[in-house]
Motif scaffolding. Structure first.
Motif, mmCIF file in Angstrom:
data_model
loop_
_atom_site.group_PDB
_atom_site.id
_atom_site.type_symbol
_atom_site.label_atom_id
_atom_site.label_comp_id
_atom_site.label_asym_id
_atom_site.label_seq_id
_atom_site.Cartn_x
_atom_site.Cartn_y
_atom_site.Cartn_z
ATOM 1 N N MET B 248 -2.976 19.205 9.848
ATOM 2 C CA MET B 248 -3.395 17.853 10.222
ATOM 3 C C MET B 248 -3.049 17.534 11.678
ATOM 4 N N GLU B 249 -2.079 18.285 12.221
ATOM 5 C CA GLU B 249 -1.745 18.103 13.647
ATOM 6 C C GLU B 249 -2.659 18.925 14.543
ATOM 7 N N GLY B 250 -3.599 19.650 13.940
ATOM 8 C CA GLY B 250 -4.563 20.406 14.734
ATOM 9 C C GLY B 250 -4.253 21.877 14.850
ATOM 10 N N MET B 251 -3.248 22.360 14.109
ATOM 11 C CA MET B 251 -2.898 23.788 14.164
ATOM 12 C C MET B 251 -3.689 24.566 13.135
ATOM 13 N N ASP B 252 -4.326 25.652 13.583
ATOM 14 C CA ASP B 252 -5.003 26.548 12.648
ATOM 15 C C ASP B 252 -3.952 27.546 12.176
ATOM 16 N N ILE B 253 -3.562 27.454 10.915
ATOM 17 C CA ILE B 253 -2.464 28.297 10.426
ATOM 18 C C ILE B 253 -2.675 28.616 8.952
ATOM 19 N N MET B 254 -2.233 29.793 8.544
ATOM 20 C CA MET B 254 -2.415 30.175 7.140
ATOM 21 C C MET B 254 -1.049 30.452 6.500
ATOM 22 N N LEU B 255 -1.066 30.522 5.182
ATOM 23 C CA LEU B 255 0.161 30.747 4.413
ATOM 24 C C LEU B 255 0.049 32.056 3.647
ATOM 25 N N GLU B 256 1.080 32.871 3.758
ATOM 26 C CA GLU B 256 1.089 34.142 3.032
ATOM 27 C C GLU B 256 2.361 34.242 2.202
ATOM 28 N N PRO B 257 2.248 34.777 1.000
ATOM 29 C CA PRO B 257 3.464 34.974 0.193
ATOM 30 C C PRO B 257 4.246 36.181 0.694
ATOM 31 N N SER B 258 5.543 36.104 0.620
ATOM 32 C CA SER B 258 6.387 37.239 0.998
ATOM 33 C C SER B 258 6.179 38.370 -0.010
ATOM 34 N N PRO B 259 5.730 39.549 0.430
ATOM 35 C CA PRO B 259 5.533 40.639 -0.535
ATOM 36 C C PRO B 259 6.861 41.027 -1.188
ATOM 37 N N LYS B 260 6.817 41.192 -2.525
ATOM 38 C CA LYS B 260 8.070 41.493 -3.232
ATOM 39 C C LYS B 260 8.548 42.916 -2.986
ATOM 40 N N ASN B 261 7.634 43.775 -2.546
ATOM 41 C CA ASN B 261 8.029 45.173 -2.348
ATOM 42 C C ASN B 261 8.207 45.534 -0.875
ATOM 43 N N LEU B 262 8.308 44.527 -0.017
ATOM 44 C CA LEU B 262 8.573 44.781 1.404
ATOM 45 C C LEU B 262 9.979 44.257 1.704
ATOM 46 N N GLY B 264 14.012 44.015 3.403
ATOM 47 C CA GLY B 264 14.773 43.950 4.642
ATOM 48 C C GLY B 264 14.427 42.770 5.521
ATOM 49 N N LEU B 265 13.362 42.033 5.171
ATOM 50 C CA LEU B 265 12.907 40.926 6.013
ATOM 51 C C LEU B 265 13.550 39.606 5.566
ATOM 52 N N THR B 266 13.655 38.673 6.497
ATOM 53 C CA THR B 266 14.296 37.386 6.201
ATOM 54 C C THR B 266 13.623 36.685 5.033
ATOM 55 N N HIS B 267 12.278 36.619 5.070
ATOM 56 C CA HIS B 267 11.566 35.834 4.054
ATOM 57 C C HIS B 267 11.684 36.447 2.664
ATOM 58 N N ARG B 268 12.060 37.698 2.566
ATOM 59 C CA ARG B 268 12.283 38.328 1.262
ATOM 60 C C ARG B 268 13.767 38.284 0.880
ATOM 61 N N GLU B 269 14.616 38.842 1.707
ATOM 62 C CA GLU B 269 16.017 39.062 1.307
ATOM 63 C C GLU B 269 16.861 37.789 1.359
ATOM 64 N N LEU B 270 16.633 36.928 2.348
ATOM 65 C CA LEU B 270 17.428 35.697 2.383
ATOM 66 C C LEU B 270 17.051 34.795 1.207
#
Lengths: 47, 379
Positions: B248-262, B264-270
């Motif tokens: 709504m602020e004008g940003m073109d952005i998409m959402l992706e789920p954190s893959p469960k089998n990837l 070591g990454l922040t969005h998975r392990e944290l």
């Protein structure tokens, strides 16, 4: 492991300098000088 | 025994002196990478700590890094912003600096780490021809920032194994990934320097009960996960709400789920190993792409590249790319807006309360530039 590596690098530097002093061909001496640069930087843990 | 002439020894001596001179000059350049860019905290910063406060195992090492704490006037929930996970992705670090120099909290607590992989700021990636720093104009003078490597400096962590095995999952990656902090979470207290750094961050999140963690990244324009939020499944509702507000602020952005089998990454392990809502944001950075042309400070700051324009015409990219490129102003504006919208979404969903004030909007950063919101040198 690090100290083993540093000892190996130091030995290599000594060997290259030793051979550089005994080498007759000046172009080979230049090659040796070029090889020394990264080795010295590695020995000092700069790069 | 060979005859050693005086002539040859003289040449050798001259060459050894030249070698020493070259070493001194190069050493000065390489050692200058260890100088940190100055940051001038704003009035919102209530405390500056070190990451080793949460895990003393990294004290006095290259992994220890400053943590800026912005404590609100009223108690509330907390957020952690990680900039500089990959120091060749400068929008993350610069967005973190913008928070440190501008943000004020009325409710809750904000923790900001601008140099998450501190060691990686002390070197550049081999064979990339990347600049060692870049500068931003502010109304009162020029500010410089470090452009570093994707991974921990090999001087600080060596050797790389042939294959990197992620400790908690057994995932196998190429050896150099052992120095990538965003493949090392949740870390290990007795692991490599990189694993100790990620363990310290996980410990900080656990000990401070941090509710939201946002890891700021950039990606090559030809990489599919770009202009995106990647969220752990626990953070999906929060991310969806924040994403709608960003759009709504004008940003073109998409959402992706954190893959469960990837792993070591922040969005998975944290998300798995702590109670935080773990998300990661990506913007488009031509200076780290494989298709780029000349790699210099202008490419980092202005984000313009004629080869990417051509690649876009061939339909090879995952973001639009025209002559205007993707400047650092736009990339920082996206990250900052994302951070603010995550805080807003947290409040809107009734999950808790955190209010970050005094930050420029998406439009303001785009129009006025990042420099307009950086403190003057020495301030």
């Amino acid at each position: 492991m690090l100290y083993v590596y540093l000892v190996l690098v130091a030995l290599l530097i000594v060997n290259i300098v030793w051979n550089m002093l005994r080498e007759k061909d000046v172009f080979v001496q230049v090659d040796a000088a070029l090889v020394l640069v990264p080795l010295i930087l590695r020995l000092l843990l700069i790069k | 025994m060979q005859l050693i002439t005086r002539h040859n020894r003289t040449w050798a001596a001259v060459l050894l002196v030249l070698t020493a001179l070259v070493c001194v000059l190069l050493a000065q350049q390489f050692l200058s990478m260890r100088v940190e860019e100055p940051i001038y905290p704003g009035p919102g910063v209530t405390e500056q700590r070190m990451l080793s406060d949460w895990f003393p195992g990294i004290k006095d090492t290259a992994a220890d890094t400053p943590v800026y704490v912005l404590q609100g006037e009223q108690p509330g929930n907390s957020m952690l912003v990680l900039g500089g996970t990959h120091p060749n992705e400068p929008a993350g670090q610069l967005s973190a600096v913008l928070l440190i120099e501008n943000a004020q909290l009325s409710v809750g607590t904000l923790y900001v780490i601008p140099r998450t992989n501190n060691s990686a700021f002390t070197t550049t990636d081999p064979q990339e021809g990347a600049p060692m720093r870049f500068t931003i104009d502010t109304p009162n003078g020029e500010r410089w920032f470090r452009f570093g490597s994707r991974a921990t400096n090999p001087v600080h962590q060596w050797p790389d194994p042939e294959i990197y095995v992620h400790a908690s999952s057994g995932q196998r990656l190429s050896g150099s990934e052992t120095r990538n902090i965003n493949r090392s979470y949740p870390g290990r207290p007795d692991g490599t320097l990189t694993e100790k750094a990620s363990y310290a961050i996980a410990e900080m999140i656990r000990k401070e009960n941090i509710d939201i963690t946002i890891d700021l990244h950039e990606a090559s324009p030809e990489y599919p996960t770009i202009n995106a939020v990647v969220a752990h499944e626990d953070a999906m509702e929060l991310a969806s709400w924040a994403l709608l507000n960003m759009q709504m602020e004008g940003m073109d952005i998409m959402l992706e789920p954190s893959p469960k089998n990837l792993h070591g990454l922040t969005h998975r392990e944290l998300g798995d190993f702590t109670d935080t809502y773990a998300v990661l944001m990506e913007t488009a950075n031509a200076s780290q792409g494989r298709l780029r042309g000349r790699t210099n400070e202008a490419l980092v700051v202005e984000g313009k590249d004629k080869f990417y324009v051509r690649a876009a015409q061939y339909g090879r990219l995952y973001v639009p790319f025209d002559e205007n490129g993707h400047p650092l102003n736009e990339r920082v504006a996206r990250h900052v807006t994302g951070i603010l919208q995550f805080a807003q979404a947290y409040n809107d969903l009734g999950l808790g309360a955190i209010a970050i004030d005094n930050m420029p909007t998406f439009t303001q950063i785009n129009e006025n530039g990042v420099g307009a919101y950086l403190n003057a040198p020495g301030e």
